[in-house]
Design a protein around this motif. Structure first.
Motif, PDB file in Angstrom:
ATOM      1  N   ASN A 197       5.287  61.308  27.575  1.00 27.06           N
ATOM      2  CA  ASN A 197       4.305  60.632  26.719  1.00 27.06           C
ATOM      3  C   ASN A 197       3.041  60.222  27.469  1.00 27.06           C
ATOM      4  OD1 ASN A 197       5.390  58.663  28.330  1.00 27.06           O
ATOM      5  ND2 ASN A 197       6.046  57.319  26.665  1.00 27.06           N
ATOM      6  N   LEU A 198       2.947  60.575  28.762  1.00 26.93           N
ATOM      7  CA  LEU A 198       1.774  60.269  29.604  1.00 26.93           C
ATOM      8  C   LEU A 198       1.598  58.772  29.832  1.00 26.93           C
ATOM      9  CD1 LEU A 198      -0.890  62.745  28.101  1.00 26.93           C
ATOM     10  CD2 LEU A 198       1.008  63.218  29.658  1.00 26.93           C
ATOM     11  N   ASN A 199       2.639  57.993  29.604  1.00 26.31           N
ATOM     12  CA  ASN A 199       2.552  56.535  29.731  1.00 26.31           C
ATOM     13  C   ASN A 199       3.251  56.096  31.019  1.00 26.31           C
ATOM     14  OD1 ASN A 199       2.789  53.739  29.548  1.00 26.31           O
ATOM     15  ND2 ASN A 199       3.124  53.762  27.334  1.00 26.31           N
ATOM     16  N   PRO A 200       2.479  55.694  32.037  1.00 26.27           N
ATOM     17  CA  PRO A 200       3.086  55.341  33.325  1.00 26.27           C
ATOM     18  C   PRO A 200       3.934  54.077  33.287  1.00 26.27           C
ATOM     19  CG  PRO A 200       0.731  55.827  33.567  1.00 26.27           C
ATOM     20  CD  PRO A 200       1.002  55.682  32.107  1.00 26.27           C
ATOM     21  N   THR A 201       3.646  53.165  32.365  1.00 28.89           N
ATOM     22  CA  THR A 201       4.379  51.896  32.338  1.00 28.89           C
ATOM     23  C   THR A 201       5.596  51.926  31.425  1.00 28.89           C
ATOM     24  OG1 THR A 201       2.933  51.039  30.588  1.00 28.89           O
ATOM     25  CG2 THR A 201       2.289  50.588  32.873  1.00 28.89           C
ATOM     26  N   ASN A 202       5.663  52.895  30.525  1.00 34.73           N
ATOM     27  CA  ASN A 202       6.820  53.029  29.646  1.00 34.73           C
ATOM     28  C   ASN A 202       7.086  54.510  29.399  1.00 34.73           C
ATOM     29  OD1 ASN A 202       8.961  52.310  27.974  1.00 34.73           O
ATOM     30  ND2 ASN A 202       7.666  52.084  26.164  1.00 34.73           N
ATOM     31  N   PRO A 203       7.469  55.240  30.463  1.00 32.24           N
ATOM     32  CA  PRO A 203       7.629  56.691  30.334  1.00 32.24           C
ATOM     33  C   PRO A 203       8.752  57.066  29.372  1.00 32.24           C
ATOM     34  CG  PRO A 203       8.500  55.911  32.430  1.00 32.24           C
ATOM     35  CD  PRO A 203       7.797  54.752  31.807  1.00 32.24           C
ATOM     36  N   THR A 204       8.627  58.257  28.818  1.00 35.29           N
ATOM     37  CA  THR A 204       9.609  58.751  27.850  1.00 35.29           C
ATOM     38  C   THR A 204      11.024  58.667  28.412  1.00 35.29           C
ATOM     39  OG1 THR A 204       7.916  60.331  27.152  1.00 35.29           O
ATOM     40  CG2 THR A 204      10.157  60.670  26.321  1.00 35.29           C
ATOM     41  N   TYR A 205      11.176  59.099  29.643  1.00 34.46           N
ATOM     42  CA  TYR A 205      12.484  59.056  30.293  1.00 34.46           C
ATOM     43  C   TYR A 205      12.393  58.146  31.523  1.00 34.46           C
ATOM     44  CZ  TYR A 205      13.670  63.007  27.346  1.00 34.46           C
ATOM     45  OH  TYR A 205      13.900  63.808  26.255  1.00 34.46           O
ATOM     46  N   GLN A 206      13.219  57.130  31.555  1.00 35.27           N
ATOM     47  CA  GLN A 206      13.362  56.246  32.710  1.00 35.27           C
ATOM     48  C   GLN A 206      14.775  55.695  32.662  1.00 35.27           C
ATOM     49  OE1 GLN A 206      10.080  54.170  34.671  1.00 35.27           O
ATOM     50  NE2 GLN A 206      10.953  52.327  33.795  1.00 35.27           N
ATOM     51  N   THR A 207      15.621  56.200  33.541  1.00 38.14           N
ATOM     52  CA  THR A 207      17.056  56.067  33.350  1.00 38.14           C
ATOM     53  C   THR A 207      17.666  54.798  33.918  1.00 38.14           C
ATOM     54  OG1 THR A 207      17.536  57.215  35.430  1.00 38.14           O
ATOM     55  CG2 THR A 207      17.304  58.574  33.432  1.00 38.14           C
ATOM     56  N   GLY A 208      16.964  54.093  34.812  1.00 34.81           N
ATOM     57  CA  GLY A 208      17.681  53.106  35.609  1.00 34.81           C
ATOM     58  C   GLY A 208      18.587  53.838  36.582  1.00 34.81           C
ATOM     59  N   TRP A 209      19.335  53.105  37.397  1.00 37.68           N
ATOM     60  CA  TRP A 209      20.193  53.737  38.389  1.00 37.68           C
ATOM     61  C   TRP A 209      21.423  54.354  37.733  1.00 37.68           C
ATOM     62  CZ3 TRP A 209      18.523  55.125  42.845  1.00 37.68           C
ATOM     63  CH2 TRP A 209      17.506  54.404  43.480  1.00 37.68           C
ATOM     64  N   GLN A 210      21.648  55.624  38.069  1.00 39.23           N
ATOM     65  CA  GLN A 210      22.774  56.372  37.531  1.00 39.23           C
ATOM     66  C   GLN A 210      23.476  57.117  38.659  1.00 39.23           C
ATOM     67  OE1 GLN A 210      23.473  56.196  34.238  1.00 39.23           O
ATOM     68  NE2 GLN A 210      21.654  54.971  33.788  1.00 39.23           N
ATOM     69  N   THR A 211      24.660  57.627  38.379  1.00 38.17           N
ATOM     70  CA  THR A 211      25.358  58.497  39.327  1.00 38.17           C
ATOM     71  C   THR A 211      24.749  59.891  39.265  1.00 38.17           C
ATOM     72  OG1 THR A 211      27.404  57.244  39.061  1.00 38.17           O
ATOM     73  CG2 THR A 211      27.596  59.471  39.951  1.00 38.17           C
TER      74      THR A 211
END
Length: 334
Positions: A197-211
């Motif tokens: 979505n071109l949004n650096p502060t709230n990107p389309t995908y931002q997973t948090g820490w995952q395995t």
């Protein structure tokens, strides 16, 4: 009233921490039970909210009207199934929804966050219903100070680039002798961001820490929830680093997107990819600290260039040097 004793609505990290302390004390007084209470501003769930949640040991459950934002920002310690819609769109607790969500869980320690805290009669009935349900079904309720999570030092590698680094390998082709790569790497963690979505502060995908496992990649035309059907070179890179010394704990912060240019999208002065990268690194490292861990930034791997062949090729060395210098400055590791 207890609600009157809380800070006025607003934003900012210090403001959120004040809400946490006052709301926690207020609910304990009102209910007679130890309860974690965090509060976020009415304007939604932002990075400051996430920081306060992520730095609270053993937090597991919270009510919020901004579920999508919360899912993207909070630590992987807070399971998605534990994010429960509030009762009426204003953040008030919902005892019935909590009961449904908890029925499939194994009883044990649990901490609560209410967003924002309400102390009117109806809300207190819901709070009491939540506490009673947990205490009569094998759960214990604890304050942050009662938890002593183990400290792990993570060796963190930053991962950046365009499609080759994001990953276009097909997981379906990991067969026969390669089938082992399909399994999650339980000793390696990944934090992935991709701003379609071109949004650096709230990107389309931002997973948090995952395995780490295949699927932290967004191929062309993909718009669903991760994991996708693709994987990238970070999969084997992390495995190699972890196997080199089994006493090390490897963590990747991967910010990638296909078709992006170093000369523009990754430009440290103006590029949305670079802004996403620095924002995500900050959030990911804060999250590690919030879990009670420490970290050492070990390096960065970069795979990009095809999009700069037209127009940006002759300046690539200059632009790459500028990127390296900017990353070293912005993450504080020269």
């Amino acid at each position: 009233s207890l609600h009157d004793a809380l800070p006025s609505e607003g934003s900012g990290l210090q403001h959120q921490r004040e809400h946490r302390a006052m709301a926690q004390a207020g609910l304990k007084t009102a209910l007679g039970h130890d309860v974690i209470a965090l509060v976020t501003g009415y304007n939604g769930f932002d990075s400051d909210t996430a920081t306060v949640i992520n730095e609270t040991p053993a937090l597991r459950l919270f009510f919020t009207h901004s579920i999508a934002s919360a899912t993207n920002l909070v630590s992987s310690r807070v399971a998605v199934l534990d994010i429960i819609s509030e009762a009426d769109g204003t953040g008030k607790p919902n005892a019935a929804a909590l009961k449904v969500a908890m029925e499939s869980r194994t009883p044990g320690p649990v901490s609560l966050q209410f967003h924002p805290p309400y102390f009117d009669a109806a809300a207190l009935v819901e709070y009491q219903g939540i506490v009673n349900y947990l205490l009569t079904n094998g759960y214990t309720i604890k304050l942050p100070s009662e938890y002593a999570p183990p400290t792990t030092n993570y060796e963190v590698y930053l991962v950046g680039g365009q499609s080759n680094m994001d990953g276009r390998g097909r997981a379906s082709e990991l067969t026969n002798s390669l089938a082992g790569w399909l399994s999650p790497q339980s000793d390696v963690r990944i934090y992935y961001a991709n701003p379609i979505n071109l949004n650096p502060t709230n990107p389309t995908y931002q997973t948090g820490w995952q395995t780490l496992a295949p699927g932290f990649s967004v191929p062309p035309g993909f718009s669903g929830a991760l994991p996708s059907a693709d994987f990238g070179p970070a999969l084997s890179f992390a495995r190699t680093m972890a196997d080199a010394d089994t006493n090390r704990h490897i963590a990747l912060i991967k910010v990638t997107q296909g078709g992006t240019r170093l000369s523009s999208n990754w430009n440290p002065a103006s590029g949305y990819m670079y802004a996403t990268f620095t924002n995500s690194v900050k959030l990911a490292l804060q999250s590690l600290l919030g879990e009670g861990n420490t970290f050492t930034l070990r390096g960065m791997i970069w795979h990009q260039g095809e999009s700069d062949v037209s127009g940006g090729g002759p300046l690539y060395a200059t632009n790459l040097t500028a990127l390296i210098n900017a990353v070293r400055h912005d993450v504080g590791v020269p």
